[in-house]
Scaffold this motif. Structure first.
Motif, PDB file in Angstrom:
ATOM      1  N   ILE A 145      12.200   8.758   6.472  1.00  0.00           N
ATOM      2  CA  ILE A 145      13.601   9.016   6.158  1.00  0.00           C
ATOM      3  C   ILE A 145      13.671   9.172   4.646  1.00  0.00           C
ATOM      4  O   ILE A 145      13.204   8.309   3.918  1.00  0.00           O
ATOM      5  N   GLY A 146      14.212  10.269   4.204  1.00  0.00           N
ATOM      6  CA  GLY A 146      14.173  10.565   2.775  1.00  0.00           C
ATOM      7  C   GLY A 146      12.837  11.220   2.477  1.00  0.00           C
ATOM      8  O   GLY A 146      12.053  11.500   3.379  1.00  0.00           O
ATOM      9  N   SER A 147      12.553  11.466   1.192  1.00  0.00           N
ATOM     10  CA  SER A 147      11.288  12.121   0.904  1.00  0.00           C
ATOM     11  C   SER A 147      10.674  11.569  -0.361  1.00  0.00           C
ATOM     12  O   SER A 147      11.354  10.941  -1.180  1.00  0.00           O
ATOM     13  N   GLY A 148       9.382  11.798  -0.505  1.00  0.00           N
ATOM     14  CA  GLY A 148       8.645  11.408  -1.706  1.00  0.00           C
ATOM     15  C   GLY A 148       8.758   9.913  -1.974  1.00  0.00           C
ATOM     16  O   GLY A 148       8.651   9.090  -1.059  1.00  0.00           O
ATOM     17  N   LEU A 149       9.007   9.599  -3.216  1.00  0.00           N
ATOM     18  CA  LEU A 149       9.066   8.202  -3.621  1.00  0.00           C
ATOM     19  C   LEU A 149      10.231   7.468  -2.973  1.00  0.00           C
ATOM     20  O   LEU A 149      10.212   6.264  -2.820  1.00  0.00           O
ATOM     21  N   ASN A 150      11.276   8.217  -2.632  1.00  0.00           N
ATOM     22  CA  ASN A 150      12.450   7.575  -2.046  1.00  0.00           C
ATOM     23  C   ASN A 150      12.360   7.479  -0.532  1.00  0.00           C
ATOM     24  O   ASN A 150      13.284   7.021   0.116  1.00  0.00           O
ATOM     25  N   GLY A 151      11.240   7.948   0.020  1.00  0.00           N
ATOM     26  CA  GLY A 151      11.083   7.945   1.471  1.00  0.00           C
ATOM     27  C   GLY A 151      10.896   6.529   2.000  1.00  0.00           C
ATOM     28  O   GLY A 151      10.252   5.689   1.387  1.00  0.00           O
ATOM     29  N   VAL A 152      11.499   6.287   3.141  1.00  0.00           N
ATOM     30  CA  VAL A 152      11.269   5.028   3.839  1.00  0.00           C
ATOM     31  C   VAL A 152      10.659   5.410   5.168  1.00  0.00           C
ATOM     32  O   VAL A 152      11.200   6.265   5.869  1.00  0.00           O
TER      33      VAL A 152
ATOM     34  N   ILE B 170      -4.685   3.761 -12.333  1.00  0.00           N
ATOM     35  CA  ILE B 170      -5.186   3.410 -11.007  1.00  0.00           C
ATOM     36  C   ILE B 170      -4.575   2.068 -10.575  1.00  0.00           C
ATOM     37  O   ILE B 170      -4.471   1.148 -11.383  1.00  0.00           O
ATOM     38  N   ALA B 171      -4.177   1.996  -9.320  1.00  0.00           N
ATOM     39  CA  ALA B 171      -3.761   0.713  -8.752  1.00  0.00           C
ATOM     40  C   ALA B 171      -4.945   0.119  -7.999  1.00  0.00           C
ATOM     41  O   ALA B 171      -5.829   0.846  -7.558  1.00  0.00           O
ATOM     42  N   VAL B 172      -4.968  -1.202  -7.884  1.00  0.00           N
ATOM     43  CA  VAL B 172      -6.092  -1.861  -7.210  1.00  0.00           C
ATOM     44  C   VAL B 172      -5.554  -2.808  -6.141  1.00  0.00           C
ATOM     45  O   VAL B 172      -4.546  -3.478  -6.347  1.00  0.00           O
ATOM     46  N   LEU B 173      -6.216  -2.816  -5.001  1.00  0.00           N
ATOM     47  CA  LEU B 173      -5.925  -3.805  -3.957  1.00  0.00           C
ATOM     48  C   LEU B 173      -7.261  -4.405  -3.545  1.00  0.00           C
ATOM     49  O   LEU B 173      -8.027  -3.788  -2.817  1.00  0.00           O
ATOM     50  N   TYR B 174      -7.567  -5.588  -4.086  1.00  0.00           N
ATOM     51  CA  TYR B 174      -8.881  -6.171  -3.804  1.00  0.00           C
ATOM     52  C   TYR B 174      -8.753  -7.484  -3.053  1.00  0.00           C
ATOM     53  O   TYR B 174      -7.716  -8.133  -3.065  1.00  0.00           O
ATOM     54  N   THR B 175      -9.845  -7.873  -2.389  1.00  0.00           N
ATOM     55  CA  THR B 175      -9.894  -9.113  -1.633  1.00  0.00           C
ATOM     56  C   THR B 175     -10.305 -10.242  -2.554  1.00  0.00           C
ATOM     57  O   THR B 175     -11.129 -10.062  -3.440  1.00  0.00           O
ATOM     58  N   LYS B 176      -9.730 -11.415  -2.341  1.00  0.00           N
ATOM     59  CA  LYS B 176     -10.079 -12.565  -3.172  1.00  0.00           C
ATOM     60  C   LYS B 176     -11.422 -13.136  -2.742  1.00  0.00           C
ATOM     61  O   LYS B 176     -11.489 -14.139  -2.035  1.00  0.00           O
ATOM     62  N   ASN B 194     -12.722   3.852 -20.914  1.00  0.00           N
ATOM     63  CA  ASN B 194     -12.583   5.303 -20.876  1.00  0.00           C
ATOM     64  C   ASN B 194     -11.131   5.739 -21.088  1.00  0.00           C
ATOM     65  O   ASN B 194     -10.773   6.868 -20.794  1.00  0.00           O
ATOM     66  N   GLY B 195     -10.302   4.819 -21.540  1.00  0.00           N
ATOM     67  CA  GLY B 195      -8.921   5.178 -21.847  1.00  0.00           C
ATOM     68  C   GLY B 195      -7.977   5.121 -20.669  1.00  0.00           C
ATOM     69  O   GLY B 195      -6.811   5.487 -20.790  1.00  0.00           O
ATOM     70  N   GLY B 196      -8.469   4.681 -19.521  1.00  0.00           N
ATOM     71  CA  GLY B 196      -7.597   4.605 -18.347  1.00  0.00           C
ATOM     72  C   GLY B 196      -6.786   3.317 -18.351  1.00  0.00           C
ATOM     73  O   GLY B 196      -7.023   2.414 -19.160  1.00  0.00           O
ATOM     74  N   LYS B 197      -5.817   3.246 -17.442  1.00  0.00           N
ATOM     75  CA  LYS B 197      -4.979   2.062 -17.370  1.00  0.00           C
ATOM     76  C   LYS B 197      -4.941   1.577 -15.915  1.00  0.00           C
ATOM     77  O   LYS B 197      -4.760   2.369 -15.003  1.00  0.00           O
ATOM     78  N   ILE B 198      -5.160   0.268 -15.729  1.00  0.00           N
ATOM     79  CA  ILE B 198      -5.020  -0.302 -14.399  1.00  0.00           C
ATOM     80  C   ILE B 198      -3.566  -0.727 -14.256  1.00  0.00           C
ATOM     81  O   ILE B 198      -3.099  -1.607 -14.980  1.00  0.00           O
ATOM     82  N   GLY B 199      -2.857  -0.074 -13.349  1.00  0.00           N
ATOM     83  CA  GLY B 199      -1.435  -0.374 -13.183  1.00  0.00           C
ATOM     84  C   GLY B 199      -1.226  -1.593 -12.308  1.00  0.00           C
ATOM     85  O   GLY B 199      -1.531  -2.719 -12.691  1.00  0.00           O
ATOM     86  N   VAL B 200      -0.746  -1.386 -11.114  1.00  0.00           N
ATOM     87  CA  VAL B 200      -0.463  -2.489 -10.205  1.00  0.00           C
ATOM     88  C   VAL B 200      -1.779  -3.077  -9.677  1.00  0.00           C
ATOM     89  O   VAL B 200      -2.660  -2.341  -9.256  1.00  0.00           O
ATOM     90  N   LYS B 219       3.039   1.863  -3.780  1.00  0.00           N
ATOM     91  CA  LYS B 219       3.654   3.176  -3.577  1.00  0.00           C
ATOM     92  C   LYS B 219       4.778   3.398  -4.595  1.00  0.00           C
ATOM     93  O   LYS B 219       4.901   4.469  -5.182  1.00  0.00           O
ATOM     94  N   ALA B 220       5.567   2.336  -4.808  1.00  0.00           N
ATOM     95  CA  ALA B 220       6.700   2.457  -5.726  1.00  0.00           C
ATOM     96  C   ALA B 220       6.236   2.720  -7.157  1.00  0.00           C
ATOM     97  O   ALA B 220       6.962   3.310  -7.948  1.00  0.00           O
ATOM     98  N   ALA B 221       5.006   2.275  -7.491  1.00  0.00           N
ATOM     99  CA  ALA B 221       4.510   2.471  -8.855  1.00  0.00           C
ATOM    100  C   ALA B 221       3.874   3.846  -9.037  1.00  0.00           C
ATOM    101  O   ALA B 221       3.572   4.231 -10.168  1.00  0.00           O
ATOM    102  N   SER B 222       3.680   4.553  -7.920  1.00  0.00           N
ATOM    103  CA  SER B 222       3.038   5.877  -7.873  1.00  0.00           C
ATOM    104  C   SER B 222       1.899   6.076  -8.875  1.00  0.00           C
ATOM    105  O   SER B 222       2.016   6.824  -9.824  1.00  0.00           O
TER     106      SER B 222
END
Lengths: 310, 391
Positions: A145-152, B170-176, B194-200, B219-222
């Motif tokens: 529902i919605g698209s892209g970043l706003n998609g749920v 880059i985002a990371v999801l790792y196991t403890k 190398n100049g990159g940034k680890i985000g979430v 996802k929200a941090a894209s």
């Protein structure tokens, strides 16, 4: 937390996770409601149900491509699995719980924990410890529902789980409240000896309770396995969570199990996403809630505050 | 009379040991000693025994071929029982009383840290076939290994993601757990260099099945991509649930992804995943010969550590031969230098070269999943901070 859509996504995630807990909590709560006994092997019967369902489903669908037949095959597999687990539940009751009916309350509880170990270790021994995939019997492409970043997004499977637990809750409630058999169950639950005097075959009623509880577990097991895969210990953690859900909602209360499950799923999700509780403590949320409920409202949210009869 | 007998006995016992001890000296050397430390008994004896047999096999071949100019290489094996204390007393004995000139081992990381520090103090060269912890070679210039360091994978991964794929965030999801966290930290260091940034950065526990909370946050941090250096059970869930959340961000992973079970569990969701894992090795004839000979001698097949132990022993023997040729004796400092100077040694596990710090120079393979089949993109190493493709 960022946007509104992220909030809604977390909400949906929590709700569907809660649906899974509710699905299993129903089985716990039903057995408890009738027998005042917590069947700790419930999670492992669920696992057996998932394995049976997996094998029957894979056998039936063979190498046919995804289509309506898959869904039909899945339903057939579910019926087989529910029947088989119903019988298994009755069998377990006969050998592990019935001989202890006159013993202290702790004895059948310990026996249940023993059954749980026997089942999960036997499964690990027979089927191995690797996860197996139960294929979705339908196209599980998410509905966005919605698209892209706003998609749920929500998947058909998530909707199915929520509907299944709601339907099961209603059917169970009707069965227990409206049918003759349900009446016998309630009578047995109130007083076994007196109900015997009234001509109720309480042994049969108890057997049937276990059969229904285990069949519910099998159904739940298959629906969960679609998302979480099939493996020997699959019932352990989810079973414990469902137990917490049942207690939170008021153990023995069928609507309470549903409420407790959904609440727990939402709490876990928002506890991590909003309150910033570290992910590693996610499981601790459930048990923290259990402790709080036991401290402040031991009968659960919807539980009746019944005085022990003297 | 009795006292005289005892005296004679002591003399008889002492003389040969003086001779042997003198064997490492300049003149008339008949044998030279090297040591081995590993768990020969106890729970982990399987590792120690396999490695020890490989060392023995290598030495028996070298000695049968005349040793070093007629000087036999003698092996003294000490049992660590897998404990640091036993390992330390073993190295004391080997170094002070047996007067070894080189050590193959220890087999385990923990013991290697303790024994390595003692070797460094004694100026004794140590070559471990199996201690993979990144920091082992940081002990000092006397410590070498013929096994790939844990740090390499993360280093190549970070450099590849930044330089070859051009990711900045880059985002990371790792196991403890040690494995997952180690890879994440290695990749992070290299990626940031190398100049990159680890985000979430999100974590999970082994056995988790529901990753939607973490994935929704990511996802929200894209980010440009998501790095998931975990085991198959977790990765399969992550990939599937990411798709359920409608995510199209590319996934990156580590050697855990090379286990084919991932394709049973995650199927089509694996498409497009890029992962860094050991290179594809062609089985050389030297390797096959070694395995056959080992199996014929001991009745079991060698594991990869035993293969490394075989190479380590031959490298040490080579170094001893060079030193003896140049100086006519076996000086510990010279032996260390000769081991360090090892160049393009034809080991059965592959060509061996040591980096400045004593690490095995090795490569990592990069793979990209096409459908449900991994495609080999080639072998890479990081040389002076630059990602380099190796042929």
């Amino acid at each position: 937390m960022g946007s509104v859509s992220e909030f809604f996504q977390h909400f949906l995630n929590g709700l569907t996770l809660g649906g899974i807990y509710a699905l299993i909590a129903l089985g716990y709560t039903m057995v408890y409601g009738i027998l005042k006994f917590i069947n700790f092997a419930h999670g492992d019967i669920l696992m057996v149900g998932a394995y049976i369902g997996l094998f029957v489903f894979d056998f039936l669908r063979g190498s046919t491509p995804l289509g309506p037949w898959w869904f039909f095959a899945f339903l057939l597999a579910m019926i087989c699995s529910m029947v088989a687990c119903g019988l298994l539940g009755m069998f377990i009751e006969k050998i592990a719980y019935k001989p202890l009916r006159k013993a202290t309350r702790l004895a059948p509880l310990l026996s249940a924990i023993g059954v749980s170990f026997v089942l999960s270790n036997t499964a690990a021994w027979v089927f191995g410890t690797q996860s197996r995939k139960l294929e979705y019997p339908f196209d599980n492409t998410p509905i966005v529902i919605g698209s892209g970043l706003n998609g749920v997004s929500v998947t058909p499977h998530q909707i199915l789980v929520l509907c299944a637990s709601a339907v099961m809750m209603i059917v169970l409630k009707l069965f227990v409240d409206k049918t003759r058999m349900g009446k016998a169950m309630r009578a047995t639950s109130l007083d076994q000896d007196t109900s015997k005097l009234m001509g109720i075959k309480s042994d049969h009623v108890i057997s049937l309770t276990f059969a229904i509880g285990s069949a519910l577990a099998a159904c739940g097991g298959m629906l969960i396995a679609l998302d979480f895969k099939v493996y020997a210990t699959m019932g352990t953690m989810v079973g414990l969570k469902a137990f917490v859900a049942a207690v939170v909602g008021g153990i023995g209360n069928i609507s309470g199990a549903m409420l407790g499950g959904l609440l727990l799923g939402l709490l876990e999700t928002f506890g991590v996403a909003v309150l910033g509780i570290p992910q590693g403590y996610k499981d601790a949320i459930a048990f923290g809630v259990l402790i709080l409920i036991l401290l402040f409202k031991p009968d659960g949210l919807l539980g009746k505050n019944e005085k022990e009869k003297v | 009379m009795k006292k005289a007998m005892i005296f004679v006995l002591i003399v008889l016992l002492a003389v040969p040991s003086i001779l042997v001890a003198g064997g490492t000296g300049e003149n008339g050397a008949k044998s030279v000693k090297i040591g081995f430390i590993g768990p020969m008994t106890g729970d982990n004896a399987n590792y120690g025994v396999l490695c020890n047999q490989a060392v023995k096999l290598a030495l028996s071949e070298i000695n049968a071929a005349g040793g070093i100019n007629g000087i036999q290489i003698e092996l003294i094996t000490e049992d660590s029982e897998g404990s640091v204390e036993k390992g330390l007393s073993a190295i004391e004995k080997l170094s002070s009383s047996d007067k070894i000139v080189a050590l193959v081992g220890p087999v385990f990381t923990g013991i290697s840290f303790a024994v390595g520090a003692r070797c460094q103090d004694e100026g004794l060269v140590m070559v471990t076939p199996s201690a993979t912890h990144k920091e082992i070679t940081a002990i000092g210039d006397c410590v070498f290994r013929t096994v790939v360091s844990d740090g390499l994978q993360g280093e190549v991964a970070g450099a590849y993601f930044a330089q070859a794929l051009g990711y900045r965030n880059i985002a990371v999801l790792y196991t403890k757990n040690d494995y997952s966290q180690g890879l994440y930290e290695g990749m992070k260091t290299s990626f940031e260099a190398n100049g990159g940034k680890i985000g979430v950065v999100e974590t999970c526990q082994v056995g988790d099945k529901d990753f939607k909370t973490q994935l929704t946050k990511i996802k929200a941090a894209s980010p440009d991509a998501i790095y998931i250096p975990n085991y198959t059970a977790e990765m399969a869930q992550i990939l599937e649930q990411a798709s359920q959340l409608g995510m199209t961000i590319p996934f990156l992973s580590g050697d855990g992804f090379s286990n084919p079970d991932i394709y049973n569990l995650a199927g089509a969701f694996c498409d497009g995943v890029v992962y860094v894992a050991p290179t594809q090795v062609e089985e050389s004839t030297a390797y096959v010969d070694f395995v056959n000979k080992y199996a014929a001698t001991y009745g079991v097949k060698p594991d990869s550590f035993a293969t490394n132990a075989y190479d380590a022993t031959r490298i040490v023997a080579d170094a001893l031969a060079t030193v003896y040729k140049n100086t006519g004796k076996f000086d510990r400092a010279d032996v260390r230098d000769a081991v360090a100077a090892t160049k393009d040694f034809p080991g059965v596990a592959g060509v061996v070269n040591f980096a400045e710090n004593g690490d095995l120079i090795a490569y990592q393979g990069v793979y990209k999943v096409n459908g449900t089949t991994p495609e080999y993109l080639g072998a890479y190493s990081v040389i002076d901070g630059k990602l380099t493709k190796v042929n």
